[in-house]
Design an enzyme around this catalytic site. Structure first.
Site, mmCIF file in Angstrom:
data_model
loop_
_atom_site.group_PDB
_atom_site.id
_atom_site.type_symbol
_atom_site.label_atom_id
_atom_site.label_comp_id
_atom_site.label_asym_id
_atom_site.label_seq_id
_atom_site.Cartn_x
_atom_site.Cartn_y
_atom_site.Cartn_z
ATOM 1 N N CYS A 49 -21.992 49.099 -32.482
ATOM 2 C CA CYS A 49 -21.152 49.755 -31.482
ATOM 3 C C CYS A 49 -21.099 48.864 -30.251
ATOM 4 O O CYS A 49 -22.135 48.368 -29.788
ATOM 5 C CB CYS A 49 -21.730 51.120 -31.129
ATOM 6 N N HIS A 77 -23.941 44.155 -28.103
ATOM 7 C CA HIS A 77 -23.673 45.450 -28.734
ATOM 8 C C HIS A 77 -24.723 46.450 -28.247
ATOM 9 O O HIS A 77 -25.731 46.073 -27.612
ATOM 10 C CB HIS A 77 -23.649 45.348 -30.265
ATOM 11 N N ASN A 80 -27.102 40.652 -27.414
ATOM 12 C CA ASN A 80 -26.211 40.399 -28.547
ATOM 13 C C ASN A 80 -24.858 41.066 -28.377
ATOM 14 O O ASN A 80 -24.061 41.108 -29.325
ATOM 15 C CB ASN A 80 -26.875 40.869 -29.847
#
Length: 423
Positions: A356, A322, A320
């Protein structure tokens, strides 16, 4: 005359076979006379003009079906090889090969029997008939169960599996659960209807209680299932057991919501997606009671330990794009080395606020709850800590914005006390 003598020596005169029973006779042709002695050597006398030349030649004989002759004291064969006569015995199959094949079959059967006998002494090897660790659906198709063997690279300096190892096994069983149910689309645990809408699951809260950590070589059994959580959320629980004893080692409960892959914003659960997953919901309370206590604000002025300059590596990202939720645990513990070296993690609660990405720069803060004024650890047997991960820079987040907040509870190492109650 000499030529005739040489010709006679190179081309011997044939004679009847010794066993043929033919009589020996003398022939005289052109003044030549000869006789055959008992060795089969024929003596010839060649007369020419009163001069006689006597030459010796050996008649060919048969040995085992091959013609042989003796010339100048050496025995030679007319044929390069000799073959044994065809009999009933030499036409039978090679019994040594048949015996070797039978021996191989018996040895293989004996080995399988010994393996079966050994596995009965090691129930963890065949527990729940999942010898390859692929997992299967149990309990009326609502619970997914999978076995794992703790590898050498999954343990730490304490010779036990790390909390990250357990969390990775939780994540693996969750994905395999979706796959076994036939709901895995092209995304990371996303269903086909979710893939059509560019949606994927993100975790918002994770609570884990570890009663005992498995060690290298242990075989663990992980059960997982899902349940509804509010109008637009889902809860997933895990139970981790020791395969030998059935003892529950770890309990975990998590909350999940959907995020749009393009806008990176949270999304409601579409009715089509709800229709895919609601058949697998279990009506059961969470295995870890929800800790609704609010975590106090933590910044550099109130933190006892600070670790900055943390940056994600490429390997920290998942499909994904991240940072995977398990990676945050290592960053949180980076800022509390004194606690990690002396104590063992008994429970952890994490609240995920923001995602993040690879260009982020992070800062990890830790505060020891109940410690002295200098951030030291008290004399009590247990230690409670508060943690936060903040953006320190980079284009993916505002500096100072919270990524993950957490609370951990620690116990002295090698203590076999069971942690219960809220985290």
């Amino acid at each position: 005359m000499v030529a005739m003598s040489a010709t006679a020596s190179l081309f011997p005169v044939s004679s009847p076979k010794p066993h043929s029973g033919a009589k020996t006779k003398s022939d005289k042709v052109g003044g030549e006379s000869g006789s055959v002695d008992v060795r089969g050597i024929k003596s010839k006398s060649v007369s020419s003009g009163g001069m006689q030349v006597k030459v010796n030649a050996q008649a060919p004989t048969e040995v085992n079906g091959s013609r042989a002759r003796v010339m100048n004291g050496y025995k030679t064969d007319d044929y390069p090889t000799s073959h044994a006569p065809r009999t009933f015995i030499n036409q039978l199959p090679d019994w040594s090969m048949l015996l070797a094949a039978i021996t191989t079959i018996f040895l293989a059967a004996e080995k399988q029997w010994m393996m079966l006998e050994w596995k009965t002494k090691r129930p963890d090897m065949i527990v729940d008939m999942d010898p390859f660790g692929l997992g299967r659906i149990v309990q009326d198709g609502l619970v997914f169960r999978q076995n794992f063997s703790i590898r050498s690279y999954e343990i730490g300096a304490d010779r036990t599996a790390s909390i990250e190892t357990l969390m990775n096994h939780f994540q693996e069983t969750a994905l395999n659960h979706v796959k076994s149910a036939g709901l895995l689309g092209d995304g990371f645990g996303s269903t086909p209807e979710m893939c059509k809408r560019n949606l994927f699951w993100v975790v918002t809260k994770m609570q884990v209680i570890v009663d005992r950590y498995p060690t290298w070589g242990d075989v663990i059994q992980v059960d997982t299932w899902v349940a509804p959580n509010g109008k637009n959320g889902m809860r997933r629980d895990w139970l981790l057991r020791d395969c030998k004893t059935g003892e529950i080692l770890t309990r975990a409960s998590s909350n999940w919501v959907m995020m749009n892959k393009e806008t990176r914003r949270l999304s409601k659960i579409p009715d089509e997606v709800r229709g895919e997953i609601e058949h697998y919901f279990v009506d059961a309370p969470p295995v870890v009671e929800d800790d609704s206590r609010k975590l106090p604000k933590l910044d550099e002025s109130t933190a006892d330990y600070v670790r900055d300059g943390l940056t994600p590596r490429w390997s920290d990202l998942d499909v994904n794009q991240h940072v995977n939720n398990v990676k945050y645990i290592g960053w949180i513990l980076e800022s509390a080395p004194q606690v990690v070296e002396k104590y063992e993690l008994g429970s952890i609660t994490l609240e995920y606020r923001r995602e993040c990405r690879k260009d982020s720069v992070l800062k990890s803060l830790t505060s020891v709850l109940g410690g002295d004024d200098n951030g030291g650890i008290g004399d009590s047997g247990h230690v409670d800590c508060q943690h936060v991960l903040l953006f320190a820079g980079g284009k993916d987040g505002t500096p100072g914005a919270e990524i993950v907040k957490g609370r951990t509870q620690w116990r002295p190492k090698h203590e076999k006390q069971i942690t219960d109650g809220n985290v």
